[in-house]
Design a protein around this motif. Structure first.
Motif, PDB file in Angstrom:
ATOM      1  N   UNK A 159      -1.753  42.413  47.695  1.00 17.64           N
ATOM      2  CA  UNK A 159      -0.781  43.146  48.496  1.00 17.64           C
ATOM      3  C   UNK A 159       0.221  42.218  49.153  1.00 17.64           C
ATOM      4  N   UNK A 160       1.490  42.626  49.177  1.00 24.96           N
ATOM      5  CA  UNK A 160       2.457  41.882  49.986  1.00 24.96           C
ATOM      6  C   UNK A 160       2.277  42.336  51.434  1.00 24.96           C
ATOM      7  N   UNK A 161       2.306  41.401  52.399  1.00 25.84           N
ATOM      8  CA  UNK A 161       1.845  41.723  53.756  1.00 25.84           C
ATOM      9  C   UNK A 161       2.931  42.220  54.702  1.00 25.84           C
ATOM     10  N   UNK A 162       3.999  42.791  54.164  1.00 30.52           N
ATOM     11  CA  UNK A 162       5.172  43.086  54.986  1.00 30.52           C
ATOM     12  C   UNK A 162       5.008  44.282  55.913  1.00 30.52           C
ATOM     13  N   UNK A 163       3.929  45.022  55.778  1.00 31.71           N
ATOM     14  CA  UNK A 163       3.690  46.126  56.711  1.00 31.71           C
ATOM     15  C   UNK A 163       3.378  45.608  58.109  1.00 31.71           C
ATOM     16  N   UNK A 164       2.822  44.400  58.177  1.00 29.76           N
ATOM     17  CA  UNK A 164       2.381  43.845  59.468  1.00 29.76           C
ATOM     18  C   UNK A 164       2.926  42.434  59.681  1.00 29.76           C
ATOM     19  N   UNK A 165       4.200  42.295  60.048  1.00 33.04           N
ATOM     20  CA  UNK A 165       4.712  40.964  60.369  1.00 33.04           C
ATOM     21  C   UNK A 165       3.949  40.362  61.548  1.00 33.04           C
ATOM     22  N   UNK A 166       3.779  39.037  61.566  1.00 29.23           N
ATOM     23  CA  UNK A 166       3.071  38.398  62.679  1.00 29.23           C
ATOM     24  C   UNK A 166       3.877  38.473  63.972  1.00 29.23           C
ATOM     25  N   UNK A 167       3.197  38.335  65.082  1.00 29.91           N
ATOM     26  CA  UNK A 167       3.855  38.476  66.379  1.00 29.91           C
ATOM     27  C   UNK A 167       4.914  37.411  66.605  1.00 29.91           C
ATOM     28  N   UNK A 168       4.711  36.199  66.031  1.00 29.10           N
ATOM     29  CA  UNK A 168       5.743  35.171  66.201  1.00 29.10           C
ATOM     30  C   UNK A 168       7.068  35.611  65.582  1.00 29.10           C
ATOM     31  N   UNK A 169       6.992  36.397  64.495  1.00 28.43           N
ATOM     32  CA  UNK A 169       8.222  36.854  63.849  1.00 28.43           C
ATOM     33  C   UNK A 169       8.960  37.838  64.756  1.00 28.43           C
ATOM     34  N   UNK A 170       8.239  38.792  65.309  1.00 25.38           N
ATOM     35  CA  UNK A 170       8.860  39.753  66.216  1.00 25.38           C
ATOM     36  C   UNK A 170       9.438  39.062  67.446  1.00 25.38           C
ATOM     37  N   UNK A 171       8.749  38.028  67.925  1.00 27.33           N
ATOM     38  CA  UNK A 171       9.205  37.317  69.119  1.00 27.33           C
ATOM     39  C   UNK A 171      10.480  36.527  68.834  1.00 27.33           C
ATOM     40  N   UNK A 172      10.521  35.845  67.688  1.00 34.49           N
ATOM     41  CA  UNK A 172      11.674  35.012  67.353  1.00 34.49           C
ATOM     42  C   UNK A 172      12.831  35.836  66.805  1.00 34.49           C
ATOM     43  N   UNK A 173      12.509  36.945  66.119  1.00 35.92           N
ATOM     44  CA  UNK A 173      13.542  37.784  65.493  1.00 35.92           C
ATOM     45  C   UNK A 173      13.385  39.225  65.988  1.00 35.92           C
ATOM     46  N   UNK A 174      13.798  39.502  67.201  1.00 37.27           N
ATOM     47  CA  UNK A 174      13.578  40.845  67.776  1.00 37.27           C
ATOM     48  C   UNK A 174      14.294  41.961  67.013  1.00 37.27           C
ATOM     49  N   UNK A 175      15.313  41.601  66.205  1.00 39.21           N
ATOM     50  CA  UNK A 175      15.985  42.647  65.433  1.00 39.21           C
ATOM     51  C   UNK A 175      15.087  43.211  64.339  1.00 39.21           C
ATOM     52  N   UNK A 176      13.960  42.539  64.049  1.00 39.50           N
ATOM     53  CA  UNK A 176      13.021  43.029  63.033  1.00 39.50           C
ATOM     54  C   UNK A 176      12.207  44.219  63.523  1.00 39.50           C
ATOM     55  N   UNK A 177      12.237  44.471  64.832  1.00 36.19           N
ATOM     56  CA  UNK A 177      11.445  45.555  65.412  1.00 36.19           C
ATOM     57  C   UNK A 177      12.214  46.871  65.319  1.00 36.19           C
ATOM     58  N   UNK A 178      11.538  47.908  64.882  1.00 38.02           N
ATOM     59  CA  UNK A 178      12.140  49.241  64.831  1.00 38.02           C
ATOM     60  C   UNK A 178      12.496  49.733  66.225  1.00 38.02           C
ATOM     61  N   UNK A 179      13.480  50.646  66.277  1.00 35.63           N
ATOM     62  CA  UNK A 179      13.832  51.332  67.520  1.00 35.63           C
ATOM     63  C   UNK A 179      13.518  52.816  67.380  1.00 35.63           C
ATOM     64  N   UNK A 180      13.076  53.428  68.476  1.00 38.59           N
ATOM     65  CA  UNK A 180      12.671  54.835  68.431  1.00 38.59           C
ATOM     66  C   UNK A 180      13.871  55.760  68.563  1.00 38.59           C
ATOM     67  N   UNK A 181      13.593  57.069  68.698  1.00 40.52           N
ATOM     68  CA  UNK A 181      14.668  58.065  68.729  1.00 40.52           C
ATOM     69  C   UNK A 181      15.523  57.988  69.983  1.00 40.52           C
ATOM     70  N   UNK A 182      15.116  57.154  70.953  1.00 43.45           N
ATOM     71  CA  UNK A 182      15.917  56.962  72.157  1.00 43.45           C
ATOM     72  C   UNK A 182      16.638  55.616  72.142  1.00 43.45           C
ATOM     73  N   UNK A 183      16.506  54.870  71.036  1.00 42.40           N
ATOM     74  CA  UNK A 183      17.162  53.583  70.922  1.00 42.40           C
ATOM     75  C   UNK A 183      16.373  52.429  71.498  1.00 42.40           C
TER      76      UNK A 183
END
Length: 649
Positions: free
Chosen positions: A71-95
């Motif tokens: 399996x390619x592991x892209x469903x669960x990026x590591x926390x360091x990725x979210x921390x360094x690249x916050x644009x990788x995090x989804x935004x909800x219906x309120x932005x």
């Protein structure tokens, strides 16, 4: 045909690996899926990759002759990725950025996520592309058409709309934004659907956003496929689908993939109510129809599910084995059970696997062993066989979403009618395919097309040609209501299908939970609910009329001749027995195979090749069923058991 398991070595102490894999080989496991959630172990810090532990596990599996789906592991990026690249995090219906820490919170359109996806998938493909043990790849996990409102998605959605409509004027006209002063005067005003009450938003706009979200997911799949193919030209590639709240268009998703895969978790409690349809045969036939060929179950029920909901009842004896055999009967060639071990830690610790927390080889383990022996030692003759049917049920993701955007009546769902027809056909013993609404229909004798709520000219022309050439077509209520922009048509329903039907909808009643009666011309009466099209016949014959309310005596079901074919129109939703009786009548004067006196709950299918035809009978009930077949000795079928008959012996 092979049986396997899902295994998560990254979640277990290394001392367990060798014993686990030895045990897998001993019990009969042929294939193992690995690593779809393991990104943090594969790339613990940015740019530093650690494949050593996975190499060791794959080597142990290869030593035992066990194949690997990676399996390619892209469903669960590591926390360091979210921390360094916050644009990788989804935004909800309120932005707002969603809370990270659980799976599936990456944005498909994030530039950073795209960059990091290319890197990790390419590194894995380069490392394992020539591995003899790795026979297939699974992209991500249970992909969905996520609703993200981040800056990247917002800008890409605007670009998508600009390319589609060319101008704000055309988009405003298409959506009818004069309603509630919703007209756009600048592209900056266009944003993804926002807020809690999204069902109040413009339906055409909502449909376009769903299409955009689905296409974004498809691009994410194609991106990873290209990364894998750069280094691995031969291994098969798939992804695992699940029917969730944000189901993408799986026909487009799997178009360039090798085979379709589904995560199969049937019920562990058989409902008492006669009207409840619980069989996952519908889901299995839908999966087979995606590419119109045999498929894989990437995750199969192994124990009681339970994590983010209360723990379900444990599977009854023979369920774990039986549901896998049911999948084989519907066209599965590979089944992987989720999971080998029940997790000791984390959110999924109560989604039970083959081995429980106590590490004892219990009842389900022994049942799994029996499954492996049955499939590998006794059912090998099914290898290479396929399913061919003369009846098809048409499906469309867009119809489902249109109903979600604007619910038509209380309790009225798109899937409800599809499942009723599917169940009715199965009860006759006939086989049925579930295929894309736009597929080629040649080779079929009967087409069931429930609720073509959004009617494209392509579908209208396709069905018209089918009927003109002598086919039997079944249409239902809420057909021809809208065009492809999700706007209502200004003509009598069923809109563009009216010439085929030979009748029109004079008025309709959103029954919801209210009841009415339909009396057939043969004297049979059935309860109906949810919806009532009050029909006025033209060239059509009336097969059934309503028995109550102000439209008592008005047509509910009609039959019409068009060209060489026949069209039936069912204006309401009826009790389950109707669909069995009705389909038995429709199948008269066809070559559709059926089986008289097939017990309710026993599912019949045919797998065949050029030289053999096998009838498979699966008892999807919790009681013994007595089977009587012409030219065969009567026999009993145990709960959740499969019986195979060689029809050419």
């Amino acid at each position: 045909m092979k049986i396997g398991v899902n295994y998560y070595p990254e979640q277990w102490d290394k001392v367990l690996w060798k014993n686990d894999i030895t045990q897998m080989a001993e019990v009969g496991v042929k294939v193992v899926r690995l690593a779809e959630f393991a990104w943090s172990r594969l790339e613990p810090t940015e740019g530093v990759y650690d494949f050593g532990w996975l190499d060791e596990v794959i080597a142990l599996l290869e030593e035992k002759g066990i194949e690997v789906i990676l399996g390619t592991p892209t469903n669960c990026p590591p926390l360091w990725l979210y921390e360094k690249y916050p644009d990788a995090v989804m935004c909800d219906e309120y932005g707002n950025k969603v809370t990270i820490g659980i799976r599936g919170h990456r944005c498909y359109n994030s530039p950073s996520m795209i960059k990091k996806t290319k890197q990790i998938v390419s590194k894995m493909a380069e490392h394992y592309g020539k591995s003899k043990a790795v026979v297939s790849w699974q992209i991500d996990n249970e992909l969905e058409a996520y609703h993200c409102t981040c800056e990247a998605c917002t800008e890409k959605f605007r670009t998508w709309l600009k390319l589609k409509y060319g101008s704000l004027e055309q988009m405003n006209k298409t959506y009818g934004t004069a309603m509630w002063s919703g007209e756009y005067s600048d592209w900056s005003q266009v944003k993804p659907p926002m807020g809690k009450q999204q069902h109040w938003l413009n339906p055409g706009f909502l449909m376009d956003h769903y299409r955009f979200a689905s296409e974004s997911m498809e691009q994410f799949v194609r991106l990873q496929t290209a990364c894998i193919r750069e280094f691995d030209k031969t291994s098969s590639i798939t992804t695992n689908m699940y029917l969730g709240n944000m189901t993408p268009d799986f026909y487009n998703t799997f178009q360039d993939l090798s085979y379709a895969s589904y995560d199969n978790y049937p019920v562990t409690v058989i409902p008492d109510g006669k009207e409840e349809i619980y069989s996952h045969a519908f889901h299995l036939d839908l999966t087979r129809g995606i590419k119109r060929k045999n498929f894989c179950i990437m995750e199969e029920l192994s124990g009681a599910p339970g994590c983010w909901m209360p723990i379900c009842r444990t599977p009854k004896p023979n369920m774990v084995k039986g549901y896998a055999l049911q999948a084989i009967a519907r066209g599965a060639d590979l089944i992987l059970h989720f999971r080998w071990r029940s997790a000791m830690k984390g959110a999924e610790m109560f989604w039970h696997g083959i081995l429980d927390h106590n590490n004892v080889q219990g009842r389900r383990y022994q049942e799994f062993r029996s499954l492996c022996e049955t499939v590998h030692d006794q059912l090998g003759f099914l290898e290479g066989t396929v399913i061919k049917n003369k009846v098809a049920l048409l499906f469309s993701h867009e119809q489902d979403n249109a109903f979600k955007f604007q619910q038509q009546a209380q309790g009225f769902h798109y899937y409800s009618q599809l499942k009723l027809f599917h169940n009715g056909v199965m009860r006759t013993g006939a086989g049925i395919d579930i295929i894309n609404m736009t597929e080629d229909l040649s080779g079929y004798e009967v087409i069931i097309a429930p609720t073509i709520y959004i009617a494209s000219q392509k579908v209208v022309d396709n069905l018209t040609l089918f009927v003109e050439n002598g086919g039997k077509l079944i249409l239902t209520n809420r057909t021809g209501v809208k065009d492809e922009t999700n706007a209502c048509v200004m003509e009598n329903l069923p809109g563009p299908f009216a010439p085929l039907v030979g009748a029109y909808v004079e008025e309709y009643d959103a029954l919801g939970d209210s009841k009415n009666i339909v009396q057939m011309r043969n004297g049979n009466c059935y309860t109906c609910s949810q919806w009532a099209d009050i029909l006025q016949e033209d060239t059509a014959q009336v097969l059934g009329v309503y028995g109550e309310d102000f439209y008592k005596g008005k047509a509910a079901i009609t039959q019409n001749t068009y060209g060489k074919g026949t069209i039936y129109y069912i204006g309401t939703i009826l009790e389950r027995d109707f669909y069995y009786d009705f389909m038995m009548e429709v199948f008269r004067d066809t070559t559709v195979e059926r089986m008289e006196d097939l017990p309710d709950g026993v599912e019949r299918s045919i797998r065949e090749d050029l030289n053999h035809r096998y009838m498979l009978l699966f008892n999807n009930t919790s009681h013994i069923q007595k089977i009587n077949i012409v030219d065969q000795e009567p026999f009993e079928l145990q709960p959740f058991d499969l019986h195979v008959i060689d029809l050419r012996s």
